[in-house]
Design a protein around this motif. Sequence first.
Motif, PDB file in Angstrom:
ATOM      1  N   PHE A  77       6.524 -57.167   6.841  1.00 32.14           N
ATOM      2  CA  PHE A  77       5.865 -58.111   6.297  1.00 32.14           C
ATOM      3  C   PHE A  77       4.747 -58.172   6.872  1.00 32.14           C
ATOM      4  O   PHE A  77       4.030 -58.980   5.915  1.00 32.14           O
ATOM      5  N   GLU A  78       4.344 -57.814   8.286  1.00 29.34           N
ATOM      6  CA  GLU A  78       3.525 -58.306   8.744  1.00 29.34           C
ATOM      7  C   GLU A  78       2.559 -56.620   8.597  1.00 29.34           C
ATOM      8  O   GLU A  78       1.377 -57.655   8.317  1.00 29.34           O
ATOM      9  N   HIS A  79       2.840 -55.728   8.415  1.00 29.01           N
ATOM     10  CA  HIS A  79       2.183 -55.241   7.427  1.00 29.01           C
ATOM     11  C   HIS A  79       1.409 -55.438   6.215  1.00 29.01           C
ATOM     12  O   HIS A  79       0.416 -54.847   5.858  1.00 29.01           O
ATOM     13  N   LEU A  80       2.167 -55.876   5.256  1.00 30.78           N
ATOM     14  CA  LEU A  80       2.279 -56.136   4.203  1.00 30.78           C
ATOM     15  C   LEU A  80       1.502 -57.499   4.077  1.00 30.78           C
ATOM     16  O   LEU A  80       0.209 -57.763   3.040  1.00 30.78           O
ATOM     17  N   LEU A  81       1.301 -58.408   4.740  1.00 25.79           N
ATOM     18  CA  LEU A  81       0.444 -59.485   4.966  1.00 25.79           C
ATOM     19  C   LEU A  81      -0.575 -59.739   5.821  1.00 25.79           C
ATOM     20  O   LEU A  81      -1.653 -60.467   5.329  1.00 25.79           O
ATOM     21  N   GLY A  82      -1.291 -58.274   6.615  1.00 25.85           N
ATOM     22  CA  GLY A  82      -2.914 -58.431   7.359  1.00 25.85           C
ATOM     23  C   GLY A  82      -2.264 -59.260   8.595  1.00 25.85           C
ATOM     24  O   GLY A  82      -3.151 -58.706   9.252  1.00 25.85           O
ATOM     25  N   ARG A  83      -1.324 -60.128   8.890  1.00 21.69           N
ATOM     26  CA  ARG A  83      -0.985 -60.884   9.741  1.00 21.69           C
ATOM     27  C   ARG A  83       0.632 -62.179   9.583  1.00 21.69           C
ATOM     28  O   ARG A  83       0.919 -61.427   9.047  1.00 21.69           O
ATOM     29  N   ARG A  84      -0.077 -62.409  10.705  1.00 21.32           N
ATOM     30  CA  ARG A  84       1.755 -63.455  10.778  1.00 21.32           C
ATOM     31  C   ARG A  84       1.748 -64.592  10.118  1.00 21.32           C
ATOM     32  O   ARG A  84       0.281 -65.076  10.735  1.00 21.32           O
ATOM     33  N   VAL A  85       2.296 -64.725   9.797  1.00 22.36           N
ATOM     34  CA  VAL A  85       2.775 -66.138   9.214  1.00 22.36           C
ATOM     35  C   VAL A  85       3.757 -67.100  10.002  1.00 22.36           C
ATOM     36  O   VAL A  85       5.071 -66.432  10.540  1.00 22.36           O
ATOM     37  N   ALA A  86       3.489 -68.556  10.661  1.00 25.23           N
ATOM     38  CA  ALA A  86       5.159 -69.327  10.412  1.00 25.23           C
ATOM     39  C   ALA A  86       6.446 -69.220   9.974  1.00 25.23           C
ATOM     40  O   ALA A  86       5.930 -69.105   8.280  1.00 25.23           O
ATOM     41  N   SER A  87       6.461 -69.544  10.562  1.00 27.04           N
ATOM     42  CA  SER A  87       8.757 -68.914   9.348  1.00 27.04           C
ATOM     43  C   SER A  87       9.372 -70.116  10.154  1.00 27.04           C
ATOM     44  O   SER A  87       8.844 -70.910  10.413  1.00 27.04           O
ATOM     45  N   ILE A  88      10.409 -70.842   8.663  1.00 30.14           N
ATOM     46  CA  ILE A  88      10.706 -71.388   9.342  1.00 30.14           C
ATOM     47  C   ILE A  88      12.606 -70.800   8.849  1.00 30.14           C
ATOM     48  O   ILE A  88      12.760 -70.602   7.408  1.00 30.14           O
ATOM     49  N   GLU A  89      13.295 -70.812   9.492  1.00 30.51           N
ATOM     50  CA  GLU A  89      14.962 -70.462   9.076  1.00 30.51           C
ATOM     51  C   GLU A  89      15.638 -71.143   9.247  1.00 30.51           C
ATOM     52  O   GLU A  89      15.546 -72.183   9.347  1.00 30.51           O
ATOM     53  N   LEU A  90      16.407 -70.910   7.467  1.00 35.56           N
ATOM     54  CA  LEU A  90      17.706 -71.906   7.290  1.00 35.56           C
ATOM     55  C   LEU A  90      18.870 -71.253   7.314  1.00 35.56           C
ATOM     56  O   LEU A  90      19.334 -70.120   7.361  1.00 35.56           O
ATOM     57  N   PHE A  91      19.849 -72.351   7.642  1.00 37.33           N
ATOM     58  CA  PHE A  91      21.295 -71.494   7.498  1.00 37.33           C
ATOM     59  C   PHE A  91      21.575 -72.525   6.399  1.00 37.33           C
ATOM     60  O   PHE A  91      22.816 -73.350   5.934  1.00 37.33           O
ATOM     61  N   PRO A  92      22.048 -72.257   4.594  1.00 30.65           N
ATOM     62  CA  PRO A  92      22.515 -72.829   4.135  1.00 30.65           C
ATOM     63  C   PRO A  92      23.174 -71.771   3.063  1.00 30.65           C
ATOM     64  O   PRO A  92      23.261 -70.724   3.706  1.00 30.65           O
TER      65      PRO A  92
END
Length: 498
Positions: free
Chosen positions: A257-272
């Motif tokens: 993901f970070e390779h494709l993005l070129g940077r890190r973004v914040a994330s939110i994990e869910l359990f649905p």
Amino acid sequence: MSLKALAARIFAATVHYRSRRWVRNPQAAQLKVFRELLRQGRATQFGKDHDFGDINTYEDFASRVPIRDYEELKPWVLPALEGKEDILWPGRPLYFAKTSGTTSGAKYIPITRPSIREQVRASRNAILSYIHRTGRAAFVDGKMIFLQGSPELQEKNGIKVGRLSGISAHFVPGYLQKNRLPSWETNCIEDWETKVDRIVDETVEEDMTVIAGIPSWVQMYFEKLRERTGKDVGELFPNLELFIYGGVNFEPYRGRFEHLLGRRVASIELFPASEGFFAYQDTDGGKGLLLLLDAGIFYEFVRADEFFEPGARRLTIGEVETGVNYAMVISTNAGLWGYNLGDTVQFISLDPYRVIVSGRIKHFISAFGEHVIAKEVEYAMEEALEGSGARVAEFTVAPVIETGGEELPYHEWLVEFEAEPEDMPAFIARLDASLQRQNSYYYDLIAGNILQPLKITRIRAGGFREYMKSVGKLGGQNKVQRLANDRKVADALYPFRK
């Protein structure tokens, strides 16, 4: 700051302080849910069949309502599916979520008005929790994409039927409708590859700030964006702030993901799940999801290592311990009673109650008594990847019992590398050492020369995607099974070896 962003921050603070009430009084919150569920269920066919009128305590409930999986609950689900009223919950279900079954084809999970209301509320509150703890709300003015199944629903005996993600698409709040992508027409495309191409068409020039979906399919979207533009996704969408996901552990995908993005973004994990929305990430510092104890779901837990034993003890929220693998059992305001969800969790905190999803009760490797679970193989991969120069697109694990000679049995890891390790033998050694540290049974089997260390079989680029397409599970809510005690998935992947 826009008026919309300011309103989001105020609303986020309000919701946060409301939630503190039940977070501070978790057992009282669960008791309230338990009593309300019994009250609603008393006049249903299920309630009459199980003497709900005589249930006064949790012990009464546990003695009358056995733990059941979907197959065992079908005698009540099928009449409800036929349109009959007051079977599992008062009235008729509002929807049925259609999911893939493992033994009998499709499963039809009832969704009622109160249960979908809680699903929507939990999704909203997960984002509001992020806004409250970070103070960041500008992203609400940008475009948001939700990679999901088709919102087109079928009808069965007067009840709408579809995938959960498609049902949820009908409940996007009005204030988000103008921000939401893709278009309704694109969302209705059934063929996943065609759909992702069209989503790229619609989003490539937009100011995307939030992207949500299962990591493997969001990764496919990112790859197509990069193929189309030649740019990192983070450069293409400079205001992209949040990635929202659920259903799988994100860590094995993070490097890609970070390779494709070129940077890190914040994330939110869910359990649905189709059966309910159980937990969401409420901190940025560590792992663990806040278990939602006031959301129309009553929880029970059974130690995973005892689950299949007769008379295994059922525990309520006040009896659980940290670090133990539990099968999660639910009773819900959709009319699921003593329902074995199939997921296993571990508590990492009891104040408040936070869990990690550790796997599936039927998804493990114990061909030799090792009982390796998904959490362990995922963490082993996470440790091995660190500093290795490797990036993994996807992987699964299965036992090799018959080696056809004097060679010892072993665990086979089928891995699709996006970038291979600089030192493959060292990578394999770290992977195996991590698994031995986590699982003492596996360590003993290696030390006792019952098993040899794991082996890696490389899958060619795009191989897992081709496999998922070949079994009709490309896109949407479908996920690659992380590990199995048999070789069905592993053998089906062999034609896609590198």
